[in-house]
Design an enzyme around this catalytic site. Structure first.
Site, short mmCIF file in Angstrom:
data_model
loop_
_atom_site.label_atom_id
_atom_site.label_comp_id
_atom_site.label_asym_id
_atom_site.label_seq_id
_atom_site.Cartn_x
_atom_site.Cartn_y
_atom_site.Cartn_z
CE1 TYR A 62 65.94 47.15 20.30
CE2 TYR A 62 64.20 45.85 21.29
CZ TYR A 62 64.71 46.55 20.21
OH TYR A 62 63.98 46.67 19.06
NE ARG A 83 65.96 45.84 13.32
CZ ARG A 83 66.37 45.00 12.38
NH1 ARG A 83 67.25 44.07 12.67
NH2 ARG A 83 65.90 45.07 11.16
CD1 TRP A 108 57.83 44.64 10.07
CD2 TRP A 108 55.99 43.65 10.85
NE1 TRP A 108 57.92 43.32 9.79
CE2 TRP A 108 56.81 42.68 10.26
CE3 TRP A 108 54.78 43.27 11.40
CZ2 TRP A 108 56.46 41.34 10.20
CZ3 TRP A 108 54.43 41.93 11.34
CH2 TRP A 108 55.26 40.99 10.76
#
Length: 166
Positions: free
Chosen positions: A8, A14, A104
């Site tokens: 990531y 996430r 966001w």
């Protein structure tokens, strides 16, 4: 025990739910973080061009919530019964719906106003009672609130409505 490698960005995002699960279950894994500048080169090599990815003994799993469900499936974190598992999934899916719809990214606001803009102004007004600095780093969301409050019919209603804390 399988070998896990989480891929990531160098951020929470996430992948953080997966890291929490690994920490809670005391599962060892490689936390492979990539920089934004490397993303264009890496993206085409990934399933669906998205991360996080969890490599499990060389097999790539994708979608953060599917990975979380996989990791918790045989633990009490998923719920003790099938009914509890469904309730846990419903809560997670509801939160994910909320997070995916919340602005966001603060994309440039369209000039057209919708009732979603009204609802944002109402919700943010309530949230600001409890957390006054909520929007300090979100100037476009402040601008959207002001835009809604400046609509003559809305401004008139705000002036006429009963004054309450919430």
């Amino acid at each position: 025990m399988p070998n896990y490698k989480l891929i990531y960005f160098n951020m929470r995002g996430r992948a953080e739910i997966i890291r929490y699960i690994f920490a809670y279950l005391d599962i060892k894994y490689e936390d492979h973080r990539i920089e934004q500048s490397d993303w264009p080169e890496i993206k085409p090599m990934l399933p669906f061009g998205k991360i996080p990815i969890l490599e499990v003994d060389g097999l790539n799993l994708h979608q953060s919530l599917a990975i979380a469900r996989y990791l918790t499936k045989s633990t009490d974190l998923a719920g003790k019964t099938e009914l509890e598992q469904c309730q846990v999934d419903a809560i997670v899916d509801t939160l994910d719906d909320f997070m995916s719809r919340f602005p966001w990214a603060e994309k440039k606001q369209d000039t057209k106003v919708t009732w979603a803009d009204f609802y944002w102004e109402i919700c943010s007004t309530t949230l600001l009672v409890f957390k006054p600095d909520l929007l300090d780093i979100h100037p476009r969301l402040v601008t959207l609130r002001k835009k809604v409050q400046a609509i003559p019919a809305i401004a008139d209603w705000i002036q006429r409505r009963p004054q309450t804390k919430l």
